[in-house]
Scaffold this motif. Sequence first.
Motif, PDB file in Angstrom:
ATOM      1  N   VAL A 109      17.926  10.430  29.454  1.00  0.00           N
ATOM      2  CA  VAL A 109      16.944  10.590  30.292  1.00  0.00           C
ATOM      3  C   VAL A 109      16.015  11.494  29.572  1.00  0.00           C
ATOM      4  CG1 VAL A 109      18.406  12.786  30.992  1.00  0.00           C
ATOM      5  CG2 VAL A 109      16.682  12.032  32.369  1.00  0.00           C
ATOM      6  N   VAL A 110      14.853  11.247  29.834  1.00  0.00           N
ATOM      7  CA  VAL A 110      13.704  11.780  28.949  1.00  0.00           C
ATOM      8  C   VAL A 110      12.780  12.735  29.846  1.00  0.00           C
ATOM      9  CG1 VAL A 110      11.680  11.065  27.678  1.00  0.00           C
ATOM     10  CG2 VAL A 110      13.713   9.586  27.764  1.00  0.00           C
ATOM     11  N   ASN A 111      12.925  14.056  29.315  1.00  0.00           N
ATOM     12  CA  ASN A 111      12.085  15.071  30.197  1.00  0.00           C
ATOM     13  C   ASN A 111      10.528  14.642  29.959  1.00  0.00           C
ATOM     14  OD1 ASN A 111      14.400  16.274  31.448  1.00  0.00           O
ATOM     15  ND2 ASN A 111      14.385  17.553  29.297  1.00  0.00           N
ATOM     16  N   SER A 112       9.590  14.564  30.926  1.00  0.00           N
ATOM     17  CA  SER A 112       8.308  14.219  30.713  1.00  0.00           C
ATOM     18  C   SER A 112       7.513  14.913  31.723  1.00  0.00           C
ATOM     19  CB  SER A 112       8.350  12.748  31.174  1.00  0.00           C
ATOM     20  OG  SER A 112       9.075  11.916  30.365  1.00  0.00           O
ATOM     21  N   THR A 113       6.247  14.686  31.653  1.00  0.00           N
ATOM     22  CA  THR A 113       5.141  15.313  32.299  1.00  0.00           C
ATOM     23  C   THR A 113       4.300  14.191  32.564  1.00  0.00           C
ATOM     24  OG1 THR A 113       3.467  15.892  30.553  1.00  0.00           O
ATOM     25  CG2 THR A 113       5.203  17.407  31.002  1.00  0.00           C
ATOM     26  N   ILE A 114       3.564  14.045  33.895  1.00  0.00           N
ATOM     27  CA  ILE A 114       2.828  13.318  34.434  1.00  0.00           C
ATOM     28  C   ILE A 114       1.302  13.713  34.821  1.00  0.00           C
ATOM     29  CG2 ILE A 114       2.238  11.705  36.257  1.00  0.00           C
ATOM     30  CD1 ILE A 114       5.340  11.257  36.659  1.00  0.00           C
ATOM     31  N   ASN A 123      -5.372   4.510  45.591  1.00  0.00           N
ATOM     32  CA  ASN A 123      -4.811   4.130  44.170  1.00  0.00           C
ATOM     33  C   ASN A 123      -4.282   5.265  43.665  1.00  0.00           C
ATOM     34  OD1 ASN A 123      -7.087   5.342  42.721  1.00  0.00           O
ATOM     35  ND2 ASN A 123      -8.338   3.782  43.752  1.00  0.00           N
ATOM     36  N   LEU A 124      -3.360   5.047  42.667  1.00  0.00           N
ATOM     37  CA  LEU A 124      -2.948   6.119  41.952  1.00  0.00           C
ATOM     38  C   LEU A 124      -2.568   5.593  40.402  1.00  0.00           C
ATOM     39  CD1 LEU A 124      -1.138   8.771  41.687  1.00  0.00           C
ATOM     40  CD2 LEU A 124       0.974   7.569  42.302  1.00  0.00           C
ATOM     41  N   ALA A 125      -3.176   6.428  39.478  1.00  0.00           N
ATOM     42  CA  ALA A 125      -3.033   5.868  37.931  1.00  0.00           C
ATOM     43  C   ALA A 125      -2.978   7.144  37.166  1.00  0.00           C
ATOM     44  CB  ALA A 125      -4.453   5.011  37.885  1.00  0.00           C
ATOM     45  N   GLY A 126      -2.199   7.034  35.997  1.00  0.00           N
ATOM     46  CA  GLY A 126      -1.927   8.190  35.065  1.00  0.00           C
ATOM     47  C   GLY A 126      -1.382   7.839  33.912  1.00  0.00           C
ATOM     48  N   THR A 127      -0.635   8.795  33.514  1.00  0.00           N
ATOM     49  CA  THR A 127      -0.054   8.774  32.233  1.00  0.00           C
ATOM     50  C   THR A 127       1.418   9.558  32.388  1.00  0.00           C
ATOM     51  OG1 THR A 127      -2.153   8.466  30.785  1.00  0.00           O
ATOM     52  CG2 THR A 127       0.194   9.084  29.476  1.00  0.00           C
ATOM     53  N   ILE A 128       2.506   8.875  31.664  1.00  0.00           N
ATOM     54  CA  ILE A 128       3.801   9.608  31.698  1.00  0.00           C
ATOM     55  C   ILE A 128       3.917  10.003  30.157  1.00  0.00           C
ATOM     56  CG2 ILE A 128       6.262   9.620  31.918  1.00  0.00           C
ATOM     57  CD1 ILE A 128       5.666   7.754  34.088  1.00  0.00           C
ATOM     58  N   THR A 129       4.163  11.223  30.007  1.00  0.00           N
ATOM     59  CA  THR A 129       4.459  11.698  28.539  1.00  0.00           C
ATOM     60  C   THR A 129       5.580  12.395  28.253  1.00  0.00           C
ATOM     61  OG1 THR A 129       1.832  11.798  28.332  1.00  0.00           O
ATOM     62  CG2 THR A 129       3.319  12.937  26.777  1.00  0.00           C
ATOM     63  N   PRO A 130       6.372  11.926  27.345  1.00  0.00           N
ATOM     64  CA  PRO A 130       7.506  12.454  27.096  1.00  0.00           C
ATOM     65  C   PRO A 130       7.690  14.005  26.539  1.00  0.00           C
ATOM     66  CG  PRO A 130       7.406  11.083  25.364  1.00  0.00           C
ATOM     67  CD  PRO A 130       6.278  10.752  26.468  1.00  0.00           C
ATOM     68  N   ALA A 131       8.447  14.952  26.646  1.00  0.00           N
ATOM     69  CA  ALA A 131       8.153  16.356  26.127  1.00  0.00           C
ATOM     70  C   ALA A 131       8.346  16.249  24.656  1.00  0.00           C
ATOM     71  CB  ALA A 131       9.298  17.161  26.762  1.00  0.00           C
ATOM     72  N   SER A 132       8.967  15.221  24.169  1.00  0.00           N
ATOM     73  CA  SER A 132       9.075  15.073  22.606  1.00  0.00           C
ATOM     74  C   SER A 132       9.144  13.627  22.342  1.00  0.00           C
ATOM     75  CB  SER A 132      10.255  15.902  21.926  1.00  0.00           C
ATOM     76  OG  SER A 132      11.526  15.361  22.367  1.00  0.00           O
ATOM     77  N   GLY A 133       8.711  13.290  21.179  1.00  0.00           N
ATOM     78  CA  GLY A 133       9.116  11.955  20.815  1.00  0.00           C
ATOM     79  C   GLY A 133       8.181  11.078  21.483  1.00  0.00           C
ATOM     80  N   THR A 134       8.321   9.437  21.274  1.00  0.00           N
ATOM     81  CA  THR A 134       7.358   8.904  21.866  1.00  0.00           C
ATOM     82  C   THR A 134       7.982   7.732  22.948  1.00  0.00           C
ATOM     83  OG1 THR A 134       7.912   7.037  20.215  1.00  0.00           O
ATOM     84  CG2 THR A 134       6.143   8.696  19.894  1.00  0.00           C
ATOM     85  N   VAL A 135       9.414   7.814  23.022  1.00  0.00           N
ATOM     86  CA  VAL A 135      10.379   6.998  24.010  1.00  0.00           C
ATOM     87  C   VAL A 135      10.047   7.314  25.359  1.00  0.00           C
ATOM     88  CG1 VAL A 135      12.358   6.516  24.894  1.00  0.00           C
ATOM     89  CG2 VAL A 135      12.411   6.837  22.526  1.00  0.00           C
ATOM     90  N   GLY A 136       9.374   6.430  26.266  1.00  0.00           N
ATOM     91  CA  GLY A 136       9.073   7.020  27.618  1.00  0.00           C
ATOM     92  C   GLY A 136       7.690   6.931  27.937  1.00  0.00           C
ATOM     93  N   TYR A 137       6.741   6.946  26.723  1.00  0.00           N
ATOM     94  CA  TYR A 137       5.617   7.105  26.774  1.00  0.00           C
ATOM     95  C   TYR A 137       4.815   5.866  27.599  1.00  0.00           C
ATOM     96  CZ  TYR A 137       0.401   7.568  26.122  1.00  0.00           C
ATOM     97  OH  TYR A 137      -0.933   7.913  26.378  1.00  0.00           O
ATOM     98  N   THR A 138       3.977   5.895  28.510  1.00  0.00           N
ATOM     99  CA  THR A 138       3.335   4.726  29.260  1.00  0.00           C
ATOM    100  C   THR A 138       2.293   5.225  30.125  1.00  0.00           C
ATOM    101  OG1 THR A 138       4.037   2.909  30.511  1.00  0.00           O
ATOM    102  CG2 THR A 138       4.944   4.976  31.422  1.00  0.00           C
ATOM    103  N   SER A 139       1.420   4.484  30.223  1.00  0.00           N
ATOM    104  CA  SER A 139       0.285   4.635  31.274  1.00  0.00           C
ATOM    105  C   SER A 139       0.648   3.703  32.663  1.00  0.00           C
ATOM    106  CB  SER A 139      -1.028   4.412  30.753  1.00  0.00           C
ATOM    107  OG  SER A 139      -1.152   2.947  30.227  1.00  0.00           O
ATOM    108  N   PHE A 140       0.319   3.954  33.729  1.00  0.00           N
ATOM    109  CA  PHE A 140       0.549   3.212  35.021  1.00  0.00           C
ATOM    110  C   PHE A 140      -0.752   3.205  35.897  1.00  0.00           C
ATOM    111  CE2 PHE A 140       2.030   7.515  35.965  1.00  0.00           C
ATOM    112  CZ  PHE A 140       1.264   7.427  37.192  1.00  0.00           C
ATOM    113  N   SER A 141      -0.592   2.036  36.919  1.00  0.00           N
ATOM    114  CA  SER A 141      -1.672   2.208  37.926  1.00  0.00           C
ATOM    115  C   SER A 141      -1.089   1.654  38.995  1.00  0.00           C
ATOM    116  CB  SER A 141      -3.075   1.626  37.469  1.00  0.00           C
ATOM    117  OG  SER A 141      -2.731   0.334  37.242  1.00  0.00           O
ATOM    118  N   GLY A 142      -1.488   1.904  40.177  1.00  0.00           N
ATOM    119  CA  GLY A 142      -0.949   1.262  41.475  1.00  0.00           C
ATOM    120  C   GLY A 142      -2.056   1.315  42.654  1.00  0.00           C
TER     121      GLY A 142
END
Length: 257
Positions: A109-114, A123-142
């Motif tokens: 489980v990756v602690n993250s910020t949005i 619409n809703l669009a943004g970025t999910i950023t992990p607290a450390s490292g790069t696992v789980g980093y992504t941008s999204f839109s809906g």
Amino acid sequence: MKKAVAIGLGVISAAWLGACGDGGWGNQNVPPPPAPAPTPVTDAQGFYSGMDSGNDSVTSVVLDSGTYYFIWANSITGSFGVVQGTATAAGGQFNSTNAKNYLLGTSTVVNSTISAVYTAKSNLAGTITPASGTVGYTSFSGTYSTVYEQTPNLANIAGTYQGAAGSLNAVDASASVTLSASGALVGSGSSGCRFSGTAKPHANGNVYDLTVTFGGTPCVDAGQSVTGVLLVNNGKLIATGTLADRSDAFLLVGTAQ
């Protein structure tokens, strides 16, 4: 939302007791208790469907309280997962500092910020950023779905749904759940894990508050319960929730049989 192995806001009421003695205070008027704080309501609430930068389909559920569940799935790899947390959402800005990205079947489980932007009912669009490292980093839109504005009706969605289910440490490539018109549900996975629970209409929106309790062995979270949400659209069911301490998440996606 990193690829994974293929597969409550309580309303607190306080009782106020007031009394005036016959001593030095005399018969003073007791001030009324303060009004309870209203439940937060955000204009970002709703269902959003779209994609992320990892080519996963994403269904986002944002409740009136700001609690959210971003469910992602990849039709090619069969992987899926969920990002859950609470956000402050107002004036077109959507931010969360306590996101948890559950990579189902990977024990991770990756602690993250949005950080995101939204337009109410659009619409809703943004970025999910992990607290450390790069696992789980992504941008999204809906894009917003007006299905959220329909009136929930358990009788209309009662039935059996077949699909897949998973948690951090286990994935059932085959799982099913049966939901009754009263909101009772029972289900099981190919691992032999059985679970039961209830679904009831949420205060706002075409979504249901969900509680699921797992049976004994071989369930990974044997005897424990998750709380979350359930939604059904066009014969497709999503049921997801987290343990009280958010150490694990449960996700089931299925199609009406």
